[in-house]
Write a protein that holds these residues in place. Sequence first.
Motif, PDB file in Angstrom:
ATOM      1  N   UNK A 130      -7.836  -1.353  -6.575  1.00 10.84           N
ATOM      2  CA  UNK A 130      -7.409  -2.537  -5.802  1.00 10.84           C
ATOM      3  C   UNK A 130      -5.956  -2.399  -5.368  1.00 10.84           C
ATOM      4  N   UNK A 131      -5.110  -2.067  -6.300  1.00  9.51           N
ATOM      5  CA  UNK A 131      -3.683  -1.947  -5.989  1.00  9.51           C
ATOM      6  C   UNK A 131      -3.422  -0.810  -5.002  1.00  9.51           C
ATOM      7  N   UNK A 132      -4.076   0.315  -5.198  1.00 15.10           N
ATOM      8  CA  UNK A 132      -3.856   1.477  -4.331  1.00 15.10           C
ATOM      9  C   UNK A 132      -4.373   1.224  -2.919  1.00 15.10           C
ATOM     10  N   UNK A 133      -5.592   0.671  -2.799  1.00 11.49           N
ATOM     11  CA  UNK A 133      -6.137   0.367  -1.472  1.00 11.49           C
ATOM     12  C   UNK A 133      -5.282  -0.681  -0.761  1.00 11.49           C
ATOM     13  N   UNK A 134      -4.815  -1.689  -1.497  1.00  7.35           N
ATOM     14  CA  UNK A 134      -3.980  -2.721  -0.881  1.00  7.35           C
ATOM     15  C   UNK A 134      -2.650  -2.139  -0.410  1.00  7.35           C
TER      16      UNK A 134
ATOM     17  N   UNK B  28      -4.058   1.353   2.046  1.00  5.03           N
ATOM     18  CA  UNK B  28      -5.208   1.319   2.942  1.00  5.03           C
ATOM     19  C   UNK B  28      -6.224   2.359   2.511  1.00  5.03           C
ATOM     20  N   UNK B  29      -7.388   2.305   3.103  1.00  4.94           N
ATOM     21  CA  UNK B  29      -8.484   3.179   2.690  1.00  4.94           C
ATOM     22  C   UNK B  29      -8.192   4.651   2.975  1.00  4.94           C
ATOM     23  N   UNK B  30      -7.710   4.954   4.160  1.00  6.14           N
ATOM     24  CA  UNK B  30      -7.520   6.349   4.554  1.00  6.14           C
ATOM     25  C   UNK B  30      -6.530   7.086   3.669  1.00  6.14           C
ATOM     26  N   UNK B  31      -5.418   6.451   3.335  1.00 10.76           N
ATOM     27  CA  UNK B  31      -4.366   7.133   2.578  1.00 10.76           C
ATOM     28  C   UNK B  31      -4.577   7.096   1.067  1.00 10.76           C
TER      29      UNK B  31
ATOM     30  N   UNK C 161      -7.391  10.877  -6.493  1.00  8.21           N
ATOM     31  CA  UNK C 161      -6.317  11.389  -7.358  1.00  8.21           C
ATOM     32  C   UNK C 161      -5.252  10.320  -7.626  1.00  8.21           C
ATOM     33  N   UNK C 162      -4.820   9.621  -6.582  1.00  7.90           N
ATOM     34  CA  UNK C 162      -3.806   8.572  -6.764  1.00  7.90           C
ATOM     35  C   UNK C 162      -4.343   7.415  -7.605  1.00  7.90           C
ATOM     36  N   UNK C 163      -5.593   7.075  -7.382  1.00  8.36           N
ATOM     37  CA  UNK C 163      -6.207   5.983  -8.148  1.00  8.36           C
ATOM     38  C   UNK C 163      -6.337   6.387  -9.610  1.00  8.36           C
TER      39      UNK C 163
END
Length: 191
Positions: free
Chosen positions: A26-30, A33-36, A40-42
């Motif tokens: 949730x935090x990463x997508x917010x 965004x979806x593309x970036x 791995x980051x999540x």
Amino acid sequence: MPQPDKSRRRTRDPQAKRAAIIEAARATFAELGYEKATIRKIAERAGVSNGLVTLHFSSKEDLFTTAAAPQQIVQNVAGDLEGLPRRVASTFITRMETGELTESFTALVRSSAGDRTVARELMRAMRQQSVDAYREVSPDADAEARVEMFIAVLNGVAFGRYVLADGPLSTMTPEEVIDRTTALLRTVVFG
């Protein structure tokens, strides 16, 4: 014989790890965004391995749909049809005010600009959850159209108050927003 170091023992709580992955997503997508956003980051943000993320979720799209769908709202619609508009408005605004849904909404907005296919999939999942919940309250043959209007009203309120944060909507008290949103949703339900 030396005793094993208990502080290094791994915990095996799949539900807690799944919850951590969803929160990190949730935090990463917010934020990105979806593309970036990447698995791995999540995974890094959740403190787990990439493999564990893919063990719980079949794809980035699956993770996005799970993390961004505000299932909490549809879980709170049970009850009579008369009180449905107030329950939905109150649950939605309260959760937006506390930030519980803000990341989901922001992720949807950011992702719709970059990857419309994924944003459509999220909207379809949200719509289906909402239609199923609405049908529990009312066997209305027009349920899909009513739910679509509910989503449009709630998205409009969220965009105006929490994304743009400008104008009269942004300066109202939460109770005023709930009252006005309830009035709009009552029109959707009762015509």
